[in-house]
Scaffold this motif. Structure first.
Motif, short mmCIF file in Angstrom:
data_model
loop_
_atom_site.label_atom_id
_atom_site.label_comp_id
_atom_site.label_asym_id
_atom_site.label_seq_id
_atom_site.Cartn_x
_atom_site.Cartn_y
_atom_site.Cartn_z
N SER A 10 17.27 5.31 -11.63
CA SER A 10 16.95 5.39 -13.06
C SER A 10 15.65 4.72 -13.41
N TYR A 11 15.30 3.63 -12.74
CA TYR A 11 14.10 2.88 -13.08
C TYR A 11 12.93 3.21 -12.16
N CYS A 12 13.10 4.23 -11.33
CA CYS A 12 12.03 4.64 -10.43
C CYS A 12 11.21 5.75 -11.09
N GLY A 13 10.43 6.49 -10.30
CA GLY A 13 9.61 7.53 -10.89
C GLY A 13 8.94 8.39 -9.83
N PRO A 14 8.14 9.38 -10.26
CA PRO A 14 7.53 10.34 -9.34
C PRO A 14 6.65 9.71 -8.26
N ALA A 15 6.01 8.59 -8.57
CA ALA A 15 5.12 7.97 -7.58
C ALA A 15 5.89 7.52 -6.35
N PHE A 16 7.18 7.23 -6.50
CA PHE A 16 7.95 6.63 -5.42
C PHE A 16 9.18 7.46 -5.03
N SER A 17 9.38 8.61 -5.65
CA SER A 17 10.53 9.44 -5.34
C SER A 17 10.18 10.92 -5.51
N SER A 18 10.28 11.66 -4.42
CA SER A 18 10.02 13.11 -4.47
C SER A 18 11.06 13.82 -5.33
N TYR B 42 8.47 9.17 -20.88
CA TYR B 42 8.80 8.40 -19.68
C TYR B 42 8.69 9.25 -18.44
N ASN B 43 8.00 8.71 -17.45
CA ASN B 43 7.87 9.32 -16.14
C ASN B 43 7.11 10.64 -16.13
N GLY B 44 6.08 10.71 -16.96
CA GLY B 44 5.14 11.80 -16.79
C GLY B 44 4.40 11.59 -15.48
N ILE B 45 3.97 12.66 -14.85
CA ILE B 45 3.29 12.55 -13.56
C ILE B 45 1.82 12.22 -13.80
N LYS B 46 1.41 11.03 -13.36
CA LYS B 46 0.03 10.61 -13.48
C LYS B 46 -0.76 11.13 -12.29
N GLU B 47 -1.96 11.61 -12.55
CA GLU B 47 -2.79 12.15 -11.48
C GLU B 47 -3.02 11.12 -10.38
N SER B 48 -3.17 9.85 -10.77
CA SER B 48 -3.46 8.79 -9.79
C SER B 48 -2.26 8.50 -8.89
N GLU B 49 -1.04 8.97 -9.31
CA GLU B 49 0.16 8.68 -8.55
C GLU B 49 0.69 9.88 -7.77
N VAL B 50 -0.03 11.00 -7.82
CA VAL B 50 0.41 12.20 -7.12
C VAL B 50 0.22 12.00 -5.62
N SER B 51 1.29 12.20 -4.87
CA SER B 51 1.23 12.00 -3.42
C SER B 51 0.72 13.26 -2.72
N TYR B 52 0.03 13.05 -1.61
CA TYR B 52 -0.35 14.16 -0.76
C TYR B 52 0.92 14.78 -0.18
N PRO B 53 1.05 16.11 -0.19
CA PRO B 53 2.21 16.74 0.45
C PRO B 53 2.27 16.38 1.92
N ASN B 54 3.48 16.24 2.46
CA ASN B 54 3.64 15.84 3.86
C ASN B 54 2.95 16.78 4.83
N ARG B 55 2.85 18.03 4.46
CA ARG B 55 2.27 19.01 5.38
C ARG B 55 0.74 18.97 5.41
N ILE C 2 0.85 -1.19 0.00
CA ILE C 2 0.00 0.00 0.00
C ILE C 2 0.89 1.24 0.00
N HIS C 3 0.75 2.06 -1.03
CA HIS C 3 1.46 3.34 -1.09
C HIS C 3 0.48 4.42 -0.63
N LEU C 4 0.64 4.84 0.62
CA LEU C 4 -0.32 5.75 1.24
C LEU C 4 -0.21 7.18 0.73
N GLY C 5 0.95 7.54 0.18
CA GLY C 5 1.11 8.89 -0.36
C GLY C 5 0.08 9.19 -1.44
N PRO C 6 0.08 8.41 -2.52
CA PRO C 6 -0.91 8.61 -3.58
C PRO C 6 -2.18 7.79 -3.38
#
Length: 447
Positions: A142-150, A169-182, A31-35
């Motif tokens: 290199s093989y990661c992306g915005p969903a898992f790396s700020s 490659y690695n466009g930001i998908k709306e479904s993968e956008v994480s909630y900001p920590n704040r 479970i990725h709780l950010g997005p």
């Protein structure tokens, strides 16, 4: 290997329910709780957890309608499309796929009868749980992306996705956008409602990321376990082992407390590399190899019973120094042979970093040689470790027999490393002189 003898009856029993049956679809979850996304196997893409499902049922962190439909397919004798890696292993090799390995695990077997006799639309508490609290990370692998790396998110927002042949490659998908920590995150709120009961059912609870040591919730979990001991729980944390400042020493001290107070059954540290030195630093942008190796040894020296699980994401950039990396692992195992396990996962996405884009000579030169190194050092590497890497090689051989056209992926690879070097201030040809001929092959595909 005794484990292999046990796999055949497990597969036969699964197949008696359905040719696509896999207990991990019920018993395992990431479970990725950010997005707010979830999946039940690292080979399968994650899907969004609908907030309307989660609102009155925190169990929807694992039991989404989407996942229940895949369970239903399995119970009806179908092979879910998303599980294609296992189908390739089963159809093209003599190896057992991960649906069998995972179903044979004790954390799956304990619920076997319950699952076989239940409605696939029922909720169930998972036994093997991975949770990411956010994508905050100090690496840009290199093989990661915005969903898992700020860090990836910052780059893509600043410079846009990588424009490669026939794809971005690695466009930001709306479904993968994480909630900001704040900001308040409804998925994390649901987690803390779910966790006190869910943890009682868990065999393994593993925190992943992002970089977990950069999240306050990681240390909140550790403190919860110190205050509410779970003596049957296998607790684990993924980390790149290169956090800033004194954070590593603070973290190791906390783990030692868990050991000393017997608040958990045992702890596993998961850290990752699949290449050595400058190759690793190129692919895992942000890594300091000397700090990485120093911190791993510090962990081993300052804990007593905790395991070190070294995960390798096998990809095209890792091949040239894979054997050198295995020598490093072998050396690390000296005096710690029972505390260190090497594991190997096949990076299939992005496809231009998949080792399939190399030719068979290259695969044999690096991957087959690495496998032979493990065979020659059976006192250091277990059958399990050898099988996981050899299975990747067998899958490659099966692909070569099919003569799959990889010209598109080779063009994309060339475009990617050129842009990667430009954005990151790196130089692929200097770091990887072993690939000079391979680059020329990719250039021919680009003509």
């Amino acid at each position: 290997m005794d484990d292999l003898k046990l796999l055949k009856p497990v597969k036969e029993e699964l197949d008696s329910i359905g040719c696509g049956m896999c207990l991990a679809k019920w018993t395992q979850v990431t479970i990725h709780l950010g997005p707010g996304i979830t999946h039940s196997c690292h080979h399968v893409g994650a899907h969004k957890i609908p907030l309307d499902e989660l609102k009155n049922n925190p169990n929807a962190l694992h039991n989404t309608i989407e996942k229940k439909m895949r369970r239903k397919e399995m119970r009806e004798g179908k092979r879910p499309k998303e599980c294609d890696y296992c189908w390739r292993i089963e159809d093209n090799t003599q190896e057992y796929s991960d649906r069998v390995w995972k179903s044979a695990a004790n954390w799956s077997q304990v619920d076997k009868e319950l699952i076989f006799n239940s409605d696939p639309m029922d909720d169930i508490y998972p036994r093997y749980v991975e949770v990411s609290f956010s994508n905050v990370c100090n690496f840009k692998c290199s093989y990661c992306g915005p969903a898992f790396s700020s860090k990836w998110t910052e780059e893509i927002k600043s410079k846009g996705p990588y424009k490669l042949y026939q794809t971005h490659y690695n466009g930001i998908k709306e479904s993968e956008v994480s909630y900001p920590n704040r900001e308040d995150n409804p998925y994390i709120e649901a987690f803390w409602k779910w966790f006190p009961e869910a943890v009682k059912h868990m065999y393994t609870f593993r925190i992943t990321g992002g970089e977990p040591l950069l999240s306050k919730h990681t240390f909140k979990v550790i403190d919860y376990l110190l205050e509410n001991p779970q003596p049957n729980l296998h607790f684990a944390i993924n980390t790149n082992a290169c956090p800033p400042g004194d954070l590593w020493k603070t973290f190791v001290k906390k783990i030692k407390q868990l050991e000393d107070t017997k608040s958990i059954k045992y702890f596993s540290l998961y850290s990752s590399a699949e290449s050595f030195g400058k190759h690793a630093e190129y692919s895992r942008d942000g890594m300091d190899w000397e700090l990485f190796s120093k911190n791993l040894r510090y962990f081993l020296d300052n804990t007593n019973t905790s395991e070190l699980m070294l995960m390798s994401a096998v990809n095209i950039l890792g091949l040239p120094s894979l054997t050198t990396y295995l020598r490093f692992v072998s050396k690390l195992k000296e005096g710690n042979i029972n505390r260190i396990i090497a594991d190997f996962a096949y990076v299939r996405h992005p496809e231009f970093l998949d080792i399939k884009i190399a030719d068979k000579i290259t695969i044999d030169k690096y991957l087959k040689t690495s496998i032979q190194y493990m065979i020659n050092r059976k006192e250091k590497f277990s059958d399990y470790e050898y099988i996981k890497l050899n299975r990747i090689y067998e899958d490659c051989v099966a692909r070569f027999k099919k003569d799959i056209d990889v010209s598109k992926e080779r063009i994309q690879f060339l475009q990617f490393i050129n842009e990667y070097d430009k954005r990151r201030g790196k130089n692929f040809t200097e770091v990887f002189p072993e690939y000079n001929n391979f680059v020329k092959v990719c250039e021919k595909n680009n003509d």
